[in-house]
Motif scaffolding. Structure first.
Motif, short mmCIF file in Angstrom:
data_model
loop_
_atom_site.label_atom_id
_atom_site.label_comp_id
_atom_site.label_asym_id
_atom_site.label_seq_id
_atom_site.Cartn_x
_atom_site.Cartn_y
_atom_site.Cartn_z
N LEU A 1 0.71 -1.22 -0.12
CA LEU A 1 0.02 0.08 -0.10
C LEU A 1 0.85 1.12 -0.09
O LEU A 1 2.11 1.04 0.01
N GLU A 2 0.12 2.30 0.14
CA GLU A 2 0.84 3.71 0.52
C GLU A 2 1.73 3.90 1.34
O GLU A 2 1.55 3.33 2.62
N ALA A 3 2.73 4.70 1.16
CA ALA A 3 3.84 4.71 2.15
C ALA A 3 3.14 5.39 3.47
O ALA A 3 3.63 4.81 4.57
N HIS A 4 2.29 6.24 3.49
CA HIS A 4 1.89 6.71 4.51
C HIS A 4 0.90 6.15 5.60
O HIS A 4 0.83 6.17 6.61
N LYS A 5 0.11 4.81 4.90
CA LYS A 5 -0.55 3.80 5.69
C LYS A 5 0.58 2.95 6.28
O LYS A 5 0.49 2.50 7.29
N ILE A 6 1.79 2.78 5.88
CA ILE A 6 2.69 1.94 6.48
C ILE A 6 3.34 2.67 7.42
O ILE A 6 3.45 2.20 8.58
N GLU A 7 3.53 4.02 7.50
CA GLU A 7 3.98 4.88 8.62
C GLU A 7 2.83 4.91 9.79
O GLU A 7 3.31 4.66 10.87
N THR A 8 1.76 4.89 9.53
CA THR A 8 0.66 4.71 10.53
C THR A 8 0.85 3.68 11.39
O THR A 8 0.55 3.58 12.54
N VAL A 9 0.83 2.37 10.46
CA VAL A 9 0.86 1.24 11.19
C VAL A 9 2.19 1.03 12.30
O VAL A 9 2.27 0.50 13.38
N LYS A 10 3.23 1.52 11.63
CA LYS A 10 4.66 1.42 12.29
C LYS A 10 4.48 2.31 13.50
O LYS A 10 4.97 2.08 14.68
N LYS A 11 3.93 3.71 13.31
CA LYS A 11 3.60 4.30 14.60
C LYS A 11 2.93 3.76 15.52
O LYS A 11 3.19 3.90 16.87
N ALA A 12 1.81 3.01 15.38
CA ALA A 12 1.01 2.18 16.32
C ALA A 12 1.87 1.16 16.89
O ALA A 12 1.73 0.85 18.14
N ILE A 13 2.63 0.43 15.95
CA ILE A 13 3.37 -0.54 16.90
C ILE A 13 4.61 -0.10 17.62
O ILE A 13 4.75 -0.79 18.69
N LEU A 14 5.09 1.16 17.26
CA LEU A 14 5.82 1.91 18.13
C LEU A 14 5.52 2.26 19.45
O LEU A 14 6.25 2.15 20.35
N HIS A 15 4.31 2.68 19.42
CA HIS A 15 3.86 3.18 20.56
C HIS A 15 3.49 1.99 21.37
O HIS A 15 3.69 2.15 22.73
#
Length: 294
Positions: free
Chosen positions: A179-193
């Motif tokens: 998918l798009e890069a911004h969706k990947i970053e959203t998931v990564k932020k959730a996992i990081l939190h």
């Protein structure tokens, strides 16, 4: 409970005893303690005393060698109380007690050893689905009531075939990276939190998923925090130097996750060491998915 004589010759049971004896001797080698029989060498509390000190760094004030029966029982009471507290187990529900251990009860001894191994040596491979046929005797007003039943000592929640099938399924993370890069970053932020929320008690903070998980140290500490067990520091490199030590740590972490039923067989340890984003995020996703609601 009395183990049926036919169960005592079960190959799985004998294999479990062999694995536990080998593990105890390896763990206590530096203490020059050698166990040959689980029934005859553990009843006085000496071995459990040293396992508690060695694995959990818990020191109890008891005499090293207890010769009389009364002294052995007193020593066992102190040690088992400390063990139950360390294992976070209720003394009323555990399948061992001072009387059973001191009377050389094999079933109680095995239950206790398996609990210790699962907590402090989770990467120890124990034979799965080990069970014995037992006769449970109960004294009633009308006499002695005997009931035959199966007692499980080890379990396996997922068969290896089921894990393999699960591992081969299309992972949501694999789909995510299409998918798009911004969706990947959203998931990564959730996992990081999620990671930082669970690592804050250790005073650790993660800002870069790929780089900070590459040496396996934070991953091992996170697994211990989430799964509720302690990984002895002698089992991994806390300050790894070079790729071989990093690879050792990551391999141990993945083996632990597979043993706990997470389908990460498709992840290569070298990929995480090499800071491969999909591989690292996939492993963290499976941990996140299991523990997000806890």
């Amino acid at each position: 409970m009395i183990i049926q004589s036919t169960s005592l010759n079960d190959p799985k049971l004998n294999k479990l005893k062999e694995v536990l004896v080998e593990w105890i001797n390896k763990t206590l080698k530096v203490e020059h303690i050698v166990v040959r029989s689980l029934e005859e060498d553990l009843y006085d509390g000496l071995v459990f005393h040293h396992l508690l000190r060695r694995l959990a760094d818990v020191h109890v004030h008891v005499e090293e060698i207890a010769l009389s029966t009364d002294a052995q029982v007193r020593k066992l009471e102190v040690i088992l109380t400390a063990l139950n507290e360390t294992l976070e187990m209720n003394e009323e529900t555990v399948k061992w007690n001072v009387k059973l251990i001191h009377s050389r009860d094999l079933l109680a001894t095995l239950h206790l050893l398996v609990a210790i191994a699962r907590r402090f040596q989770p990467d120890l491979v124990l034979p799965p689905n080990v069970s014995v046929e037992v006769i449970q005797c109960e004294v009633t007003k009308s006499g002695v009531k005997a009931d035959k039943q199966t007692e499980f000592i080890t379990f396996q929640s997922n068969s290896s075939e089921a894990l393999e099938r699960e591992s081969n399924k299309e992972c949501p993370i694999d789909e995510l990276f299409k998918l798009e890069a911004h969706k990947i970053e959203t998931v990564k932020k959730a996992i990081l939190h999620f990671v930082n929320k669970n690592m804050s008690s250790l005073g650790l903070n993660v800002t870069d998923l790929e780089k900070q998980f590459a040496d396996g140290v934070i991953l091992l500490l996170l697994i211990g925090q989430l799964e509720g067990f302690f990984i002895p520091l002698c089992e991994f490199f806390l300050c790894p130097v070079g790729s071989s030590e990093m690879l050792h740590n990551v391999t141990l972490a993945l083996d632990l996750l597979i043993d706990r039923g997470l389908p990460v067989q498709s992840v290569e340890p070298q990929d995480i060491v090499s800071q491969d984003v999909p591989a690292t995020v996939k492993v963290l996703y499976y941990l996140f998915n299991r523990h997000k609601n806890k």
